[in-house]
Design an enzyme around this catalytic site. Structure first.
Site, mmCIF file in Angstrom:
data_model
loop_
_atom_site.group_PDB
_atom_site.id
_atom_site.type_symbol
_atom_site.label_atom_id
_atom_site.label_comp_id
_atom_site.label_asym_id
_atom_site.label_seq_id
_atom_site.Cartn_x
_atom_site.Cartn_y
_atom_site.Cartn_z
ATOM 1 N N TYR A 143 1.383 -1.434 -0.237
ATOM 2 C CA TYR A 143 0.038 0.168 0.004
ATOM 3 C C TYR A 143 0.818 1.371 -0.145
ATOM 4 O O TYR A 143 0.809 2.116 -0.805
ATOM 5 C CB TYR A 143 -0.678 0.153 1.277
ATOM 6 N N LYS A 147 1.507 4.460 -2.852
ATOM 7 C CA LYS A 147 1.221 5.215 -2.421
ATOM 8 C C LYS A 147 2.153 6.398 -3.061
ATOM 9 O O LYS A 147 2.260 7.174 -3.480
ATOM 10 C CB LYS A 147 0.735 5.844 -1.354
#
Length: 323
Positions: A143, A147
């Site tokens: 994740y 990002k």
């Protein structure tokens, strides 16, 4: 599909998500005509006109035409979430951000682009250290790496003069409309169902900076209005609290006795570093922004949302990981 000429338009991609809907509400309150872009129409109302669209699957030319019809003064990217696979590639990470930024660049008029990143992009830092915008990113999770790839893409365009925009690296959020899988949503849901019996919970020695989603929304508004700000800004509460203290505040906000959560020291699944202590001085100085909601106020808003959702049968997940 034509924007109301009497009000500036704003587009929020991911506008039906837990933070995206707060951005829509804040922009609407500020006088914008707001369009929320999402792949599916939400089960609950959003303070915006809905545009059902899969940005990643839409050709850039078509996406640019759609945005041009709305004549947005601002485009906010609030997409992204937990659960990305370990095999996520950089190209996959840019599936939304790359076509979206290109479409914004093709608009006939100026549009401010606000990309909502995550402080998880920085990865672990020493417990006694502060996370500043100069902290070298070293994200350990899929994740966070995804990002980071998105934020770097946007920053490259901004610094090359090819995009008018800003990246806001956002702390974990709490407050109204919390993410169903978030730690405090899950705990509040369990407490709501357990009643007087209470719950047992494994906790560990971590400290977290949680920012109210309404404060995050006010930061987005400030970033839209200030085109001279630095292109990278950290947004948080500016302090890290032990998870045990945050749990006690949550319990009190729910009107429950302290004994409602029986805390035990034990292993938990954590997606974050042991301590996220975020320096927000740059955002305070350049955006003249500061967080206004106390932790207690944020936890009360979390409770209000959790009770309403649980009573309506919109249950949260069962995980008790710490984000």
């Amino acid at each position: 599909m034509t924007a109301d000429p009497s009000r500036p338009a704003a587009v929020v991609v991911g506008g039906t998500g837990c933070v995206g809907r707060r951005f829509c509400a804040a922009l609407t309150d500020a006088g914008y005509r707001v369009y929320a872009v999402a792949r599916h129409r939400p089960s609950r109302p959003v303070a915006a006109e809905m545009l059902a669209m899969d940005v990643a699957a839409t050709p850039v030319a078509e996406l640019a035409r759609t945005l041009a019809e709305l004549r947005p003064a601002a485009v906010v990217n609030a997409t992204g979430g937990w659960g990305l696979a370990e095999g996520e590639t950089r190209d996959g990470a840019l599936a939304v951000v790359a076509p979206l930024t290109e479409a914004v660049r093709r608009l006939p008029g100026p549009a401010r682009f606000v990309h909502v990143g995550s402080v998880h992009e920085y990865g672990p830092v020493p417990r006694d250290g502060w996370i500043t915008e100069e902290t070298e990113p070293a994200p350990p999770t899929p994740y966070a790496r995804t990002k980071l790839a998105e934020s770097r893409h946007v920053l490259e365009l901004i610094r090359a003069g090819r995009l008018d925009g800003v990246v806001l690296r956002l702390a974990n959020t709490v407050g109204p409309d919390p993410a169903p899988e978030s730690f405090f949503t899950v705990v509040a849901t369990r407490l709501h169902r357990a009643g007087a019996e209470g719950i047992e919970l494994n906790v560990t020695d971590v400290e977290r900076d949680y920012v109210d989603s309404r404060d995050a929304a006010s930061a987005v508004l400030a970033a839209i209005g200030d085109r001279g700000a630095d292109p990278l800004l950290n947004i948080g509460s500016g302090r890290a609290l032990p998870i045990r203290e945050l749990l006690r505040i949550l319990v009190a906000a729910g009107g429950l006795p302290a004994s409602a959560v029986r805390m035990r020291t034990g292993a938990v699944a954590s997606r974050g570093a042991d301590c996220t202590r975020i320096d927000i001085s740059r955002a305070r100085r350049l955006l003249r922004w500061r967080p206004r909601y106390t932790v207690a106020e944020s936890m009360r808003a979390t409770w209000d949302s959790v009770r309403a959702a649980d009573d309506a049968g919109m249950t949260a997940g069962t995980t008790s990981s710490i984000g």
